[in-house]
Design an enzyme around this catalytic site. Structure first.
Site, short mmCIF file in Angstrom:
data_model
loop_
_atom_site.label_atom_id
_atom_site.label_comp_id
_atom_site.label_asym_id
_atom_site.label_seq_id
_atom_site.Cartn_x
_atom_site.Cartn_y
_atom_site.Cartn_z
N GLU A 46 -4.48 -1.82 6.92
CA GLU A 46 -4.39 -0.44 7.62
C GLU A 46 -3.38 0.32 7.92
O GLU A 46 -3.05 1.36 7.50
CB GLU A 46 -5.47 -0.22 8.73
N CYS B 8 -9.08 -3.39 13.96
CA CYS B 8 -9.02 -3.86 15.12
C CYS B 8 -8.26 -3.06 16.10
O CYS B 8 -8.14 -1.69 15.52
CB CYS B 8 -7.87 -5.18 15.11
N HIS C 79 -1.00 -5.47 9.12
CA HIS C 79 -2.44 -5.41 8.72
C HIS C 79 -2.48 -4.32 7.43
O HIS C 79 -1.68 -3.41 7.60
CB HIS C 79 -3.33 -5.04 9.71
N CYS D 106 -5.13 -1.31 15.02
CA CYS D 106 -5.46 -0.49 13.65
C CYS D 106 -5.94 0.68 13.99
O CYS D 106 -5.69 1.80 13.46
CB CYS D 106 -5.92 -1.37 12.65
#
EC number: 3.5.4.33
Lengths: 144, 144
Positions: free
Chosen positions: B55, B83, B53, B86
């Protein structure tokens, strides 16, 4: 066919390697059809990276080995209850089964995000829990 | 001194690059003392890795740039609400401030793990939320 105890011993071996490097001793292996396809241990200090938990690296390595993102047919063994971050990753990977050793009452996902896992992921806990927890206790005692 | 809108536009630029690669369009930048020290976008398809992801990569890159694991003096800008995974990483990094654009009602951490962040992390949401959300809507509409 090897059982949960056998694979957890492999994860414990990884955790010991982490301790030898001065890393918090958590180890993980991913098993697919009775074969270990990934093994990893915590490397947050070595890599200067909070995301380098054993589970994260094991998931990345397993997906690389499989050539696909999802671990539906795999079991992830990890010596300590995953944290929220790792539980989220285990969910995204749609991991078929999660087996962990000792509970982590302070940082484990069960406390902060009990719904974080994918609903289809089967969970078994407490496998070689005492050995898994003892490694952590020994490690933190030495650092005091 | 640049403001939140300026940095969110940089994160949006990253999100657009993700869309151009066929990746779910989420982008992130890490800012430390008015300087962008890391930028990243979602690469889960390209890397075949659910952990990739925006992040996560931004946190790893920022720590590499700083030479330390913690982002206490940094702000992480991300186009969509993080999410659970993260949010957990943002917590481990002790991120000083989190600024996100649009809410993610289905997968956002607020729903599954509202306590996942570090208690000292300041949170601002809704910055350029419409633009951030629209990128996602356009992306998923095209894929139908």
């Amino acid at each position: 066919m090897a059982d949960d105890t056998y694979y957890m011993r492999q994860a414990l071996q990884e955790a010991r390697e982490a301790a030898n490097r001065g890393e918090v001793p958590v180890g993980a292996v991913v098993v697919c059809r009775d074969r270990i396809i990934a093994r990893a241990h915590n490397l947050t200090e070595t890599l200067t990276d909070v995301t380098a938990h054993a589970e994260m690296q094991a998931i990345t390595a397993a997906a690389g080995w499989l050539g696909g993102k999802y671990l539906n047919n795999c079991t992830l063994y990890v010596t300590i209850e995953p944290c929220v971050m790792c539980a989220g990753a285990i969910a995204w990977a749609q991991t078929g089964r999660l087996v962990y050793g000792a509970d982590d009452e302070k940082r484990g996902f069960q406390r902060y995000a009990p719904q974080a896992l994918h609903p289809k992921t089967q969970v078994t806990s407490g496998v070689l829990a005492d050995e898994c927890a003892q490694l952590m206790k020994d490690f933190f005692q030495k650092r005091r």
